[in-house]
Design a protein around this motif. Structure first.
Motif, PDB file in Angstrom:
ATOM      1  N   PRO A   7       1.742  17.470  33.016  1.00 44.35           N
ATOM      2  CA  PRO A   7       0.911  17.462  34.232  1.00 44.35           C
ATOM      3  C   PRO A   7      -0.503  17.996  33.976  1.00 44.35           C
ATOM      4  O   PRO A   7      -1.472  17.478  34.531  1.00 44.35           O
ATOM      5  N   GLY A   8      -0.625  18.993  33.119  1.00 39.27           N
ATOM      6  CA  GLY A   8      -1.943  19.535  32.796  1.00 39.27           C
ATOM      7  C   GLY A   8      -2.829  18.509  32.109  1.00 39.27           C
ATOM      8  O   GLY A   8      -4.014  18.390  32.412  1.00 39.27           O
ATOM      9  N   ASP A   9      -2.239  17.747  31.159  1.00 41.64           N
ATOM     10  CA  ASP A   9      -3.013  16.709  30.464  1.00 41.64           C
ATOM     11  C   ASP A   9      -3.423  15.594  31.423  1.00 41.64           C
ATOM     12  O   ASP A   9      -4.526  15.066  31.336  1.00 41.64           O
ATOM     13  N   VAL A  10      -2.525  15.235  32.347  1.00 41.55           N
ATOM     14  CA  VAL A  10      -2.844  14.201  33.327  1.00 41.55           C
ATOM     15  C   VAL A  10      -3.996  14.667  34.214  1.00 41.55           C
ATOM     16  O   VAL A  10      -4.946  13.925  34.470  1.00 41.55           O
ATOM     17  N   ALA A  11      -3.915  15.916  34.684  1.00 38.61           N
ATOM     18  CA  ALA A  11      -4.975  16.457  35.544  1.00 38.61           C
ATOM     19  C   ALA A  11      -6.309  16.504  34.795  1.00 38.61           C
ATOM     20  O   ALA A  11      -7.349  16.142  35.351  1.00 38.61           O
ATOM     21  N   LYS A  12      -6.277  16.923  33.536  1.00 43.45           N
ATOM     22  CA  LYS A  12      -7.502  16.989  32.735  1.00 43.45           C
ATOM     23  C   LYS A  12      -8.098  15.589  32.571  1.00 43.45           C
ATOM     24  O   LYS A  12      -9.307  15.400  32.742  1.00 43.45           O
ATOM     25  N   LEU A  13      -7.254  14.626  32.262  1.00 40.03           N
ATOM     26  CA  LEU A  13      -7.728  13.261  32.076  1.00 40.03           C
ATOM     27  C   LEU A  13      -8.359  12.717  33.344  1.00 40.03           C
ATOM     28  O   LEU A  13      -9.470  12.200  33.320  1.00 40.03           O
ATOM     29  N   PHE A  14      -7.672  12.832  34.475  1.00 39.23           N
ATOM     30  CA  PHE A  14      -8.228  12.319  35.719  1.00 39.23           C
ATOM     31  C   PHE A  14      -9.486  13.073  36.120  1.00 39.23           C
ATOM     32  O   PHE A  14     -10.402  12.494  36.698  1.00 39.23           O
ATOM     33  N   GLY A  15      -9.535  14.368  35.811  1.00 40.61           N
ATOM     34  CA  GLY A  15     -10.745  15.136  36.078  1.00 40.61           C
ATOM     35  C   GLY A  15     -11.936  14.593  35.319  1.00 40.61           C
ATOM     36  O   GLY A  15     -13.027  14.438  35.865  1.00 40.61           O
ATOM     37  N   GLU A  16     -11.719  14.254  34.037  1.00 41.55           N
ATOM     38  CA  GLU A  16     -12.816  13.713  33.232  1.00 41.55           C
ATOM     39  C   GLU A  16     -13.168  12.287  33.635  1.00 41.55           C
ATOM     40  O   GLU A  16     -14.336  11.912  33.664  1.00 41.55           O
TER      41      GLU A  16
END
Length: 193
Positions: free
Chosen positions: A141-150
């Motif tokens: 979930p952290g990687d998904v959030a980081k990706l969508f944030g970028e």
């Protein structure tokens, strides 16, 4: 949408044409070359080294992708060759020879399959290898959030909001100081009378 893929001297395939539709399933026995078709598409998109893909005894390979809009991209790689050829819907061609490890921007524009850049990482989200889970399915979930944030510039928006909040706090502190100065001036004016 990809309409046809043509492989020449690519792994097990001496010469193969695969017509594709909106949903295409490749079936067959083990070592029949099903995964090679996906590897060929990805190799063209990434401009991979030919070493792992060249059919035994051959010097060059080619992978050609034809699209439903009439455009096509061919990748030719091997003994002294490393080029892309774009054919447009009208039959005009552009050749990009000696491209090194890069994929020319013009080729990427036609393919529309290039990598999604997240920081310095490249993610090829349109083609998945056998046994590879689809993009983001197995991500934390952290990687998904980081990706969508970028991707959505949410991280930049978050930084801008933080900077704005710092400005508001600094302005409020200055206002509080000035209000205190004003009260003191009023007191000093009353004393002066």
């Amino acid at each position: 949408m990809i309409k046809k893929v043509t492989l020449k001297n690519f792994q097990a395939h001496k010469n193969l044409e695969v017509e594709l539709g909106k949903f295409t399933t490749l079936t067959g026995g083990s070592n029949g070359g099903k995964s090679a078709v996906l590897r060929a598409i990805l190799a063209l998109v990434r401009n991979d080294s030919a070493n792992d893909y060249l059919r035994h005894g051959q010097k060059t390979l080619s992978v050609k992708i034809e699209f439903d809009d009439g455009n096509a991209v061919e990748w030719i790689k091997g003994s002294g060759e490393n080029k892309y050829i774009i054919t447009d819907a009208d039959g005009g061609t552009q050749e990009f020879d000696k491209v090194g490890a890069n994929v020319p921007e013009e080729v990427q524009d036609v393919l529309k399959l290039g990598p999604l850049l997240v920081g310095k990482d490249k993610h090829y989200v349109n083609v998945h290898q056998q046994l590879e889970s689809p993009f983001l399915i197995s991500a934390t979930p952290g990687d998904v959030a980081k990706l969508f944030g970028e991707l959505t510039s949410a991280s930049q928006l978050y930084s801008a909001v933080n900077e704005g909040n710092r400005g508001v706090r600094a302005t409020n502190a200055q206002k509080k100081t000035r209000m205190g100065d004003l009260r003191q001036v009023k007191i000093d004016l009353e004393d002066f009378k």
